[in-house]
Design a protein around this motif. Structure first.
Motif, PDB file in Angstrom:
ATOM      1  N   ILE A 146     -12.839   7.152  12.503  1.00  0.00           N
ATOM      2  CA  ILE A 146     -11.780   6.307  11.949  1.00  0.00           C
ATOM      3  C   ILE A 146     -10.875   7.183  11.090  1.00  0.00           C
ATOM      4  O   ILE A 146     -11.350   7.983  10.281  1.00  0.00           O
ATOM      5  N   VAL A 147      -9.574   7.028  11.287  1.00  0.00           N
ATOM      6  CA  VAL A 147      -8.603   7.728  10.446  1.00  0.00           C
ATOM      7  C   VAL A 147      -7.686   6.689   9.813  1.00  0.00           C
ATOM      8  O   VAL A 147      -7.016   5.927  10.516  1.00  0.00           O
ATOM      9  N   ASN A 148      -7.673   6.645   8.497  1.00  0.00           N
ATOM     10  CA  ASN A 148      -6.825   5.720   7.760  1.00  0.00           C
ATOM     11  C   ASN A 148      -5.564   6.440   7.279  1.00  0.00           C
ATOM     12  O   ASN A 148      -5.647   7.538   6.732  1.00  0.00           O
ATOM     13  N   ILE A 149      -4.420   5.819   7.469  1.00  0.00           N
ATOM     14  CA  ILE A 149      -3.159   6.416   7.033  1.00  0.00           C
ATOM     15  C   ILE A 149      -2.821   5.859   5.654  1.00  0.00           C
ATOM     16  O   ILE A 149      -2.701   4.642   5.472  1.00  0.00           O
ATOM     17  N   VAL A 150      -2.667   6.753   4.689  1.00  0.00           N
ATOM     18  CA  VAL A 150      -2.329   6.316   3.337  1.00  0.00           C
ATOM     19  C   VAL A 150      -0.948   6.865   2.962  1.00  0.00           C
ATOM     20  O   VAL A 150      -0.014   6.760   3.740  1.00  0.00           O
ATOM     21  N   ALA A 151      -0.793   7.446   1.790  1.00  0.00           N
ATOM     22  CA  ALA A 151       0.520   7.955   1.373  1.00  0.00           C
ATOM     23  C   ALA A 151       0.346   8.901   0.195  1.00  0.00           C
ATOM     24  O   ALA A 151      -0.734   8.976  -0.405  1.00  0.00           O
ATOM     25  N   ASP A 152       1.403   9.596  -0.136  1.00  0.00           N
ATOM     26  CA  ASP A 152       1.400  10.491  -1.296  1.00  0.00           C
ATOM     27  C   ASP A 152       1.538   9.645  -2.559  1.00  0.00           C
ATOM     28  O   ASP A 152       2.634   9.393  -3.038  1.00  0.00           O
ATOM     29  N   MET A 153       0.377   9.170  -3.076  1.00  0.00           N
ATOM     30  CA  MET A 153       0.418   8.304  -4.260  1.00  0.00           C
ATOM     31  C   MET A 153      -0.240   8.962  -5.467  1.00  0.00           C
ATOM     32  O   MET A 153      -0.449   8.327  -6.491  1.00  0.00           O
ATOM     33  N   TRP A 154      -0.556  10.276  -5.367  1.00  0.00           N
ATOM     34  CA  TRP A 154      -1.161  10.971  -6.493  1.00  0.00           C
ATOM     35  C   TRP A 154      -0.152  11.086  -7.634  1.00  0.00           C
ATOM     36  O   TRP A 154       1.004  11.427  -7.431  1.00  0.00           O
ATOM     37  N   GLY A 155      -0.606  10.792  -8.836  1.00  0.00           N
ATOM     38  CA  GLY A 155       0.289  10.836  -9.980  1.00  0.00           C
ATOM     39  C   GLY A 155       1.136   9.581 -10.112  1.00  0.00           C
ATOM     40  O   GLY A 155       2.113   9.550 -10.847  1.00  0.00           O
ATOM     41  N   GLY A 156       0.755   8.528  -9.389  1.00  0.00           N
ATOM     42  CA  GLY A 156       1.523   7.285  -9.443  1.00  0.00           C
ATOM     43  C   GLY A 156       2.537   7.202  -8.314  1.00  0.00           C
ATOM     44  O   GLY A 156       2.833   8.190  -7.638  1.00  0.00           O
ATOM     45  N   MET A 157       3.060   6.014  -8.095  1.00  0.00           N
ATOM     46  CA  MET A 157       4.037   5.795  -7.037  1.00  0.00           C
ATOM     47  C   MET A 157       5.145   4.886  -7.579  1.00  0.00           C
ATOM     48  O   MET A 157       5.235   3.704  -7.236  1.00  0.00           O
ATOM     49  N   PRO A 158       5.997   5.414  -8.482  1.00  0.00           N
ATOM     50  CA  PRO A 158       7.043   4.598  -9.108  1.00  0.00           C
ATOM     51  C   PRO A 158       7.913   3.898  -8.072  1.00  0.00           C
ATOM     52  O   PRO A 158       8.285   4.467  -7.051  1.00  0.00           O
ATOM     53  N   ASN A 159       8.241   2.644  -8.354  1.00  0.00           N
ATOM     54  CA  ASN A 159       9.027   1.768  -7.485  1.00  0.00           C
ATOM     55  C   ASN A 159       8.278   1.361  -6.221  1.00  0.00           C
ATOM     56  O   ASN A 159       8.838   0.709  -5.341  1.00  0.00           O
ATOM     57  N   MET A 160       7.006   1.745  -6.121  1.00  0.00           N
ATOM     58  CA  MET A 160       6.156   1.334  -5.004  1.00  0.00           C
ATOM     59  C   MET A 160       4.732   1.111  -5.524  1.00  0.00           C
ATOM     60  O   MET A 160       3.766   1.470  -4.878  1.00  0.00           O
ATOM     61  N   GLY A 161       4.629   0.540  -6.721  1.00  0.00           N
ATOM     62  CA  GLY A 161       3.328   0.410  -7.366  1.00  0.00           C
ATOM     63  C   GLY A 161       2.326  -0.405  -6.577  1.00  0.00           C
ATOM     64  O   GLY A 161       1.118  -0.113  -6.597  1.00  0.00           O
ATOM     65  N   HIS A 162       2.794  -1.433  -5.870  1.00  0.00           N
ATOM     66  CA  HIS A 162       1.890  -2.246  -5.057  1.00  0.00           C
ATOM     67  C   HIS A 162       1.315  -1.417  -3.915  1.00  0.00           C
ATOM     68  O   HIS A 162       0.113  -1.458  -3.632  1.00  0.00           O
ATOM     69  N   SER A 163       2.162  -0.623  -3.275  1.00  0.00           N
ATOM     70  CA  SER A 163       1.711   0.218  -2.176  1.00  0.00           C
ATOM     71  C   SER A 163       0.807   1.332  -2.672  1.00  0.00           C
ATOM     72  O   SER A 163      -0.219   1.647  -2.057  1.00  0.00           O
ATOM     73  N   GLY A 164       1.171   1.943  -3.811  1.00  0.00           N
ATOM     74  CA  GLY A 164       0.350   3.013  -4.366  1.00  0.00           C
ATOM     75  C   GLY A 164      -1.058   2.542  -4.680  1.00  0.00           C
ATOM     76  O   GLY A 164      -2.039   3.242  -4.396  1.00  0.00           O
ATOM     77  N   ALA A 165      -1.169   1.349  -5.264  1.00  0.00           N
ATOM     78  CA  ALA A 165      -2.488   0.805  -5.590  1.00  0.00           C
ATOM     79  C   ALA A 165      -3.302   0.556  -4.328  1.00  0.00           C
ATOM     80  O   ALA A 165      -4.501   0.853  -4.268  1.00  0.00           O
ATOM     81  N   ALA A 166      -2.640   0.025  -3.307  1.00  0.00           N
ATOM     82  CA  ALA A 166      -3.332  -0.254  -2.049  1.00  0.00           C
ATOM     83  C   ALA A 166      -3.777   1.030  -1.366  1.00  0.00           C
ATOM     84  O   ALA A 166      -4.897   1.129  -0.848  1.00  0.00           O
ATOM     85  N   ARG A 167      -2.909   2.044  -1.359  1.00  0.00           N
ATOM     86  CA  ARG A 167      -3.247   3.309  -0.702  1.00  0.00           C
ATOM     87  C   ARG A 167      -4.380   4.022  -1.431  1.00  0.00           C
ATOM     88  O   ARG A 167      -5.265   4.614  -0.790  1.00  0.00           O
ATOM     89  N   ALA A 168      -4.355   3.971  -2.758  1.00  0.00           N
ATOM     90  CA  ALA A 168      -5.451   4.570  -3.522  1.00  0.00           C
ATOM     91  C   ALA A 168      -6.758   3.853  -3.199  1.00  0.00           C
ATOM     92  O   ALA A 168      -7.817   4.478  -3.078  1.00  0.00           O
ATOM     93  N   GLY A 169      -6.677   2.544  -3.054  1.00  0.00           N
ATOM     94  CA  GLY A 169      -7.859   1.768  -2.667  1.00  0.00           C
ATOM     95  C   GLY A 169      -8.364   2.161  -1.300  1.00  0.00           C
ATOM     96  O   GLY A 169      -9.576   2.237  -1.062  1.00  0.00           O
ATOM     97  N   MET A 170      -7.451   2.449  -0.378  1.00  0.00           N
ATOM     98  CA  MET A 170      -7.847   2.841   0.970  1.00  0.00           C
ATOM     99  C   MET A 170      -8.536   4.203   0.970  1.00  0.00           C
ATOM    100  O   MET A 170      -9.464   4.435   1.753  1.00  0.00           O
ATOM    101  N   VAL A 171      -8.111   5.113   0.086  1.00  0.00           N
ATOM    102  CA  VAL A 171      -8.795   6.400  -0.018  1.00  0.00           C
ATOM    103  C   VAL A 171     -10.232   6.190  -0.481  1.00  0.00           C
ATOM    104  O   VAL A 171     -11.181   6.791   0.051  1.00  0.00           O
ATOM    105  N   ASN A 172     -10.425   5.309  -1.461  1.00  0.00           N
ATOM    106  CA  ASN A 172     -11.778   5.051  -1.947  1.00  0.00           C
ATOM    107  C   ASN A 172     -12.608   4.339  -0.883  1.00  0.00           C
ATOM    108  O   ASN A 172     -13.806   4.631  -0.717  1.00  0.00           O
ATOM    109  N   PHE A 173     -11.997   3.424  -0.146  1.00  0.00           N
ATOM    110  CA  PHE A 173     -12.694   2.774   0.966  1.00  0.00           C
ATOM    111  C   PHE A 173     -13.128   3.815   1.996  1.00  0.00           C
ATOM    112  O   PHE A 173     -14.240   3.766   2.533  1.00  0.00           O
TER     113      PHE A 173
END
Length: 288
Positions: A146-173
């Motif tokens: 399985i390969v999950n696609i996330v995003a560059d959310m290290w150090g926060g994701m200003p103006n995309m906080g909802h997506s940053g939180a979700a992507r960080a969650g996907m890394v932990n998942f």
């Protein structure tokens, strides 16, 4: 077959079934094409069947094998029905690319509960539901990747906080699933694309156009990435060559997440984009 110029060996995924969510456009479409070129039977999943059928037609025209299923991955019952339908056509599901996602630009104070939960369901819950059902339906018995696609959310994701939180969650998942499902022969990894010249760039408001065009200046190699550069990493992680890699997240961002925000970035050289995707299309935002 002719067409996609993959860096991986011909026939790598011969006889294997690979699911790609969000396969109707962008990185998902590119990845589906590369997998098909490497011999896989590709299962395209997305909400709009028209887009999926279009990509399916492209793959068939190029000599590949594909099927398409419309599904809202945020709906648990819909995901169960979809995986059951896929299993009816394919004995084993060898790989899953959790690519489907989406968000809208907004500061945290401008996001209401509905908007927050919609983005989290799309970028986190949907990927979890897909992975869980594919694991239960096939990978628990046969193994898989399985390969999950996330995003560059290290150090926060200003103006995309909802997506940053979700992507960080996907890394932990990803890390958790790698541990819990490892004894079934299942590897779970993630890739984190940085600024990629994908069709998704055209979905943002016109007011953001100058900012999007300037993103390359924040990348050490002074350019944006291609869809094919992301797909190549995804396909490698799905391959047997990555059989001892699990629970990891590969950043595909030209080094942009490694300190460039505070370190002055001089002009760059010797970094040419790789684009083996024979059907790649330059996003409209970069055409004029």
């Amino acid at each position: 077959m002719s067409g996609y110029q993959s860096v991986l060996k011909e026939g790598l995924f011969e006889g294997k079934t690979m699911i790609v969510t969000g396969g109707g456009s962008g990185i998902g479409r590119c990845t589906a094409h590369e997998l098909a070129q490497l011999g896989a039977h590709v299962v395209l999943i997305g909400r709009k069947i028209e887009k999926l059928e279009s990509v399916k037609a492209e793959i068939l025209e190029d000599g590949g094998s594909a099927e398409a299923h419309a599904c809202d991955i945020r709906d648990e019952d819909a995901v169960k029905v979809c995986i059951k339908a896929i299993k009816a056509n394919n004995e084993i599901i060898h790989g899953l690319v959790n690519n489907a996602g989406g968000q809208f630009p907004s500061p945290l104070t401008g996001i209401n509960q509905k908007g927050w939960e919609t983005v989290v369901r799309t970028n986190l819950t949907g990927g979890f539901l897909m992975a869980k059902e594919v694991y239960l339906a096939s990978m628990q018995k046969h193994g898989g990747s399985i390969v999950n696609i996330v995003a560059d959310m290290w150090g926060g994701m200003p103006n995309m906080g909802h997506s940053g939180a979700a992507r960080a969650g996907m890394v932990n998942f990803t890390q958790t699933a790698a541990v819990e499902w490892g004894n079934s022969g299942v590897r779970v990894n993630a890739v984190a694309p940085g600024w990629i010249m994908s069709s998704g760039m055209d979905s943002y408001p016109p007011a953001l156009k100058p900012w999007i065009r300037s993103l390359k200046d924040a990348v050490p190699v002074k350019r944006m990435g291609t869809e094919a550069e992301v797909s190549a990493a995804i396909c490698f992680l799905l391959s047997d060559g990555a059989n001892f890699i699990s629970g990891d997240c590969l950043r595909i961002d030209g080094g942009a997440s490694q300190g460039g925000r505070v370190f002055p970035l001089p002009n760059a050289k010797n970094s040419e984009p790789y684009d083996g995707f024979h059907r790649s299309e330059t996003p409209d935002i970069f055409k004029d």
